[in-house]
Design a protein around this motif. Structure first.
Motif, PDB file in Angstrom:
ATOM      1  N   ALA A 190       0.866  -1.176   0.000  1.00 42.93           N
ATOM      2  CA  ALA A 190       0.000   0.000   0.000  1.00 42.93           C
ATOM      3  C   ALA A 190       0.907   1.231   0.000  1.00 42.93           C
ATOM      4  O   ALA A 190       2.068   1.152   0.419  1.00 42.93           O
ATOM      5  CB  ALA A 190      -0.916   0.019   1.216  1.00 42.93           C
ATOM      6  N   VAL A 191       0.363   2.339  -0.459  1.00 45.59           N
ATOM      7  CA  VAL A 191       1.148   3.577  -0.536  1.00 45.59           C
ATOM      8  C   VAL A 191       0.351   4.709   0.093  1.00 45.59           C
ATOM      9  O   VAL A 191      -0.848   4.846  -0.148  1.00 45.59           O
ATOM     10  CB  VAL A 191       1.498   3.934  -1.997  1.00 45.59           C
ATOM     11  CG1 VAL A 191       2.124   5.331  -2.080  1.00 45.59           C
ATOM     12  CG2 VAL A 191       2.440   2.905  -2.587  1.00 45.59           C
ATOM     13  N   MET A 192       1.028   5.514   0.898  1.00 43.47           N
ATOM     14  CA  MET A 192       0.418   6.704   1.485  1.00 43.47           C
ATOM     15  C   MET A 192       1.126   7.959   0.983  1.00 43.47           C
ATOM     16  O   MET A 192       2.356   8.018   0.972  1.00 43.47           O
ATOM     17  CB  MET A 192       0.536   6.655   3.017  1.00 43.47           C
ATOM     18  CG  MET A 192      -0.280   5.582   3.687  1.00 43.47           C
ATOM     19  SD  MET A 192      -2.076   5.778   3.488  1.00 43.47           S
ATOM     20  CE  MET A 192      -2.353   7.366   4.266  1.00 43.47           C
ATOM     21  N   TRP A 193       0.332   8.934   0.546  1.00 44.84           N
ATOM     22  CA  TRP A 193       0.858  10.272   0.273  1.00 44.84           C
ATOM     23  C   TRP A 193       0.911  10.961   1.636  1.00 44.84           C
ATOM     24  O   TRP A 193      -0.088  11.425   2.168  1.00 44.84           O
ATOM     25  CB  TRP A 193      -0.041  10.996  -0.718  1.00 44.84           C
ATOM     26  CG  TRP A 193       0.124  12.483  -0.870  1.00 44.84           C
ATOM     27  CD1 TRP A 193      -0.906  13.386  -0.947  1.00 44.84           C
ATOM     28  CD2 TRP A 193       1.321  13.255  -1.034  1.00 44.84           C
ATOM     29  NE1 TRP A 193      -0.413  14.658  -1.121  1.00 44.84           N
ATOM     30  CE2 TRP A 193       0.956  14.613  -1.174  1.00 44.84           C
ATOM     31  CE3 TRP A 193       2.682  12.922  -1.044  1.00 44.84           C
ATOM     32  CZ2 TRP A 193       1.884  15.638  -1.337  1.00 44.84           C
ATOM     33  CZ3 TRP A 193       3.608  13.938  -1.199  1.00 44.84           C
ATOM     34  CH2 TRP A 193       3.221  15.269  -1.351  1.00 44.84           C
ATOM     35  N   ALA A 194       2.112  10.961   2.213  1.00 46.20           N
ATOM     36  CA  ALA A 194       2.294  11.402   3.600  1.00 46.20           C
ATOM     37  C   ALA A 194       2.462  12.915   3.659  1.00 46.20           C
ATOM     38  O   ALA A 194       3.542  13.439   3.904  1.00 46.20           O
ATOM     39  CB  ALA A 194       3.493  10.694   4.219  1.00 46.20           C
ATOM     40  N   ALA A 250      -5.017   8.525  -8.460  1.00 46.96           N
ATOM     41  CA  ALA A 250      -3.897   8.597  -9.397  1.00 46.96           C
ATOM     42  C   ALA A 250      -2.658   7.915  -8.829  1.00 46.96           C
ATOM     43  O   ALA A 250      -1.920   7.235  -9.556  1.00 46.96           O
ATOM     44  CB  ALA A 250      -3.595  10.060  -9.734  1.00 46.96           C
ATOM     45  N   VAL A 251      -2.425   8.085  -7.527  1.00 48.47           N
ATOM     46  CA  VAL A 251      -1.281   7.419  -6.890  1.00 48.47           C
ATOM     47  C   VAL A 251      -1.470   5.907  -6.932  1.00 48.47           C
ATOM     48  O   VAL A 251      -0.528   5.153  -7.238  1.00 48.47           O
ATOM     49  CB  VAL A 251      -1.110   7.897  -5.432  1.00 48.47           C
ATOM     50  CG1 VAL A 251      -0.061   7.051  -4.709  1.00 48.47           C
ATOM     51  CG2 VAL A 251      -0.712   9.369  -5.399  1.00 48.47           C
ATOM     52  N   ALA A 252      -2.677   5.440  -6.635  1.00 50.68           N
ATOM     53  CA  ALA A 252      -2.947   3.998  -6.665  1.00 50.68           C
ATOM     54  C   ALA A 252      -2.727   3.431  -8.057  1.00 50.68           C
ATOM     55  O   ALA A 252      -2.167   2.334  -8.218  1.00 50.68           O
ATOM     56  CB  ALA A 252      -4.374   3.728  -6.193  1.00 50.68           C
ATOM     57  N   ALA A 253      -3.161   4.182  -9.073  1.00 51.25           N
ATOM     58  CA  ALA A 253      -2.974   3.716 -10.450  1.00 51.25           C
ATOM     59  C   ALA A 253      -1.498   3.660 -10.807  1.00 51.25           C
ATOM     60  O   ALA A 253      -1.034   2.717 -11.463  1.00 51.25           O
ATOM     61  CB  ALA A 253      -3.721   4.641 -11.409  1.00 51.25           C
ATOM     62  N   ALA A 254      -0.740   4.654 -10.350  1.00 49.16           N
ATOM     63  CA  ALA A 254       0.694   4.693 -10.655  1.00 49.16           C
ATOM     64  C   ALA A 254       1.457   3.610  -9.913  1.00 49.16           C
ATOM     65  O   ALA A 254       2.405   3.021 -10.440  1.00 49.16           O
ATOM     66  CB  ALA A 254       1.260   6.071 -10.304  1.00 49.16           C
ATOM     67  N   ALA A 255       1.040   3.324  -8.671  1.00 48.68           N
ATOM     68  CA  ALA A 255       1.753   2.341  -7.844  1.00 48.68           C
ATOM     69  C   ALA A 255       1.246   0.925  -8.045  1.00 48.68           C
ATOM     70  O   ALA A 255       1.949  -0.041  -7.745  1.00 48.68           O
ATOM     71  CB  ALA A 255       1.627   2.724  -6.370  1.00 48.68           C
ATOM     72  N   GLY A 256       0.002   0.792  -8.498  1.00 48.39           N
ATOM     73  CA  GLY A 256      -0.572  -0.532  -8.688  1.00 48.39           C
ATOM     74  C   GLY A 256      -1.002  -1.206  -7.399  1.00 48.39           C
ATOM     75  O   GLY A 256      -1.193  -2.427  -7.366  1.00 48.39           O
ATOM     76  N   VAL A 257      -1.168  -0.406  -6.332  1.00 50.65           N
ATOM     77  CA  VAL A 257      -1.604  -0.934  -5.036  1.00 50.65           C
ATOM     78  C   VAL A 257      -2.550   0.091  -4.403  1.00 50.65           C
ATOM     79  O   VAL A 257      -2.601   1.244  -4.843  1.00 50.65           O
ATOM     80  CB  VAL A 257      -0.407  -1.191  -4.087  1.00 50.65           C
ATOM     81  CG1 VAL A 257       0.511  -2.277  -4.649  1.00 50.65           C
ATOM     82  CG2 VAL A 257       0.370   0.093  -3.828  1.00 50.65           C
ATOM     83  N   PRO A 258      -3.290  -0.290  -3.354  1.00 54.80           N
ATOM     84  CA  PRO A 258      -4.160   0.680  -2.683  1.00 54.80           C
ATOM     85  C   PRO A 258      -3.365   1.872  -2.163  1.00 54.80           C
ATOM     86  O   PRO A 258      -2.207   1.735  -1.751  1.00 54.80           O
ATOM     87  CB  PRO A 258      -4.762  -0.121  -1.524  1.00 54.80           C
ATOM     88  CG  PRO A 258      -4.658  -1.553  -1.953  1.00 54.80           C
ATOM     89  CD  PRO A 258      -3.401  -1.639  -2.768  1.00 54.80           C
ATOM     90  N   ALA A 259      -3.989   3.048  -2.180  1.00 57.16           N
ATOM     91  CA  ALA A 259      -3.315   4.260  -1.734  1.00 57.16           C
ATOM     92  C   ALA A 259      -4.288   5.164  -1.005  1.00 57.16           C
ATOM     93  O   ALA A 259      -5.506   5.092  -1.183  1.00 57.16           O
ATOM     94  CB  ALA A 259      -2.699   4.997  -2.924  1.00 57.16           C
ATOM     95  N   SER A 260      -3.751   6.037  -0.181  1.00 55.16           N
ATOM     96  CA  SER A 260      -4.536   7.067   0.481  1.00 55.16           C
ATOM     97  C   SER A 260      -3.591   8.207   0.834  1.00 55.16           C
ATOM     98  O   SER A 260      -2.433   8.220   0.419  1.00 55.16           O
ATOM     99  CB  SER A 260      -5.249   6.513   1.730  1.00 55.16           C
ATOM    100  OG  SER A 260      -6.212   7.452   2.201  1.00 55.16           O
ATOM    101  N   SER A 261      -4.097   9.172   1.612  1.00 56.08           N
ATOM    102  CA  SER A 261      -3.282  10.329   1.980  1.00 56.08           C
ATOM    103  C   SER A 261      -3.525  10.693   3.433  1.00 56.08           C
ATOM    104  O   SER A 261      -4.477  10.213   4.068  1.00 56.08           O
ATOM    105  CB  SER A 261      -3.616  11.532   1.091  1.00 56.08           C
ATOM    106  OG  SER A 261      -4.919  12.023   1.375  1.00 56.08           O
TER     107      SER A 261
END
Length: 212
Positions: free
Chosen positions: A43-47, A66-77
């Motif tokens: 998972a990726v977080m825009w910290a 957009a971050v999730a699409a770029a990383a290919g995993v769930p994302a949030s901020s």
């Protein structure tokens, strides 16, 4: 659990709306996601709080999509994490201890309000750069939190990932006698929450099951 960090590019270190919109642009975040790829995150977080809430509720949702699409995993901020953490704890009325200038802090209030929170009080401190926020000593952070608290608030929120809070969350909660949610705390919590049940982690306050 590993928490690899990539520092996204910065045009200007400034708590000013135009600079923050640039900071959270899709191009900068896509580049950050690409740099994280070798770590193979789950998972990726825009910290970043201010670099997410200035986009508004829909803009912040589009940003993490957009971050999730770029990383290919769930994302949030971080901003979304604040709203989700309040819902998780069943809290609505909050006080805000913001390092930002008032005009920037008002964007956070609007973001929280759109997410169903009621901001009953707010303290702003007019700090213009993240670099300066990072120099604040624990005693100063505790002072800011206690000054912002209000009897009607069920929790105190402390935005700004540049502020060093993880090591003093329980001291902050002791100072006000209620849950305190801070930027880096909710960011880590939300990253884990994207993947399933968040484990209890002593020392990280009410949000991590340390106390209720």
């Amino acid at each position: 659990m590993r928490l690899p960090v990539v520092i996204t590019s910065v045009g200007e270190d400034a708590h000013r709306v135009d600079a923050l919109l640039d900071l959270g642009s899709d191009t900068r975040l896509a580049d950050g996601a690409a740099q994280l790829a070798p770590e193979r995150p789950d998972a990726v977080m825009w910290a970043c709080t201010s670099g997410s809430f200035v986009f508004g509720a829909q803009g912040a949702a589009d940003q993490v999509s957009a971050v999730a699409a770029a990383a290919g995993v769930p994302a949030s901020s971080t901003s979304i994490a604040f709203v989700d953490a309040l819902r998780f704890l069943g809290l609505r009325r909050v006080a805000v201890a913001a390092s930002y200038p008032d005009d920037v802090a008002q964007h956070f209030v609007a973001f929280l309000s759109a997410g169903g929170a009621d901001v009953v009080s707010m303290g702003t401190h007019g700090i213009y750069t993240a670099a300066e926020v990072g120099t604040l000593e624990p005693a100063r952070v505790i002072e800011m939190v206690t000054a912002a608290d209000h009897p009607d608030a069920e929790a105190v929120l402390v935005p700004d990932t540049a502020m060093h809070t993880l090591a003093i969350i329980e001291r902050l909660e002791d100072a006000v006698g209620k849950p305190v949610l801070t930027a880096n705390q909710v960011t880590v919590w939300k990253g884990l929450h994207l993947l399933g049940e968040v484990p209890a982690l002593p020392g990280l306050g009410t949000l991590f099951g340390g106390r209720r």
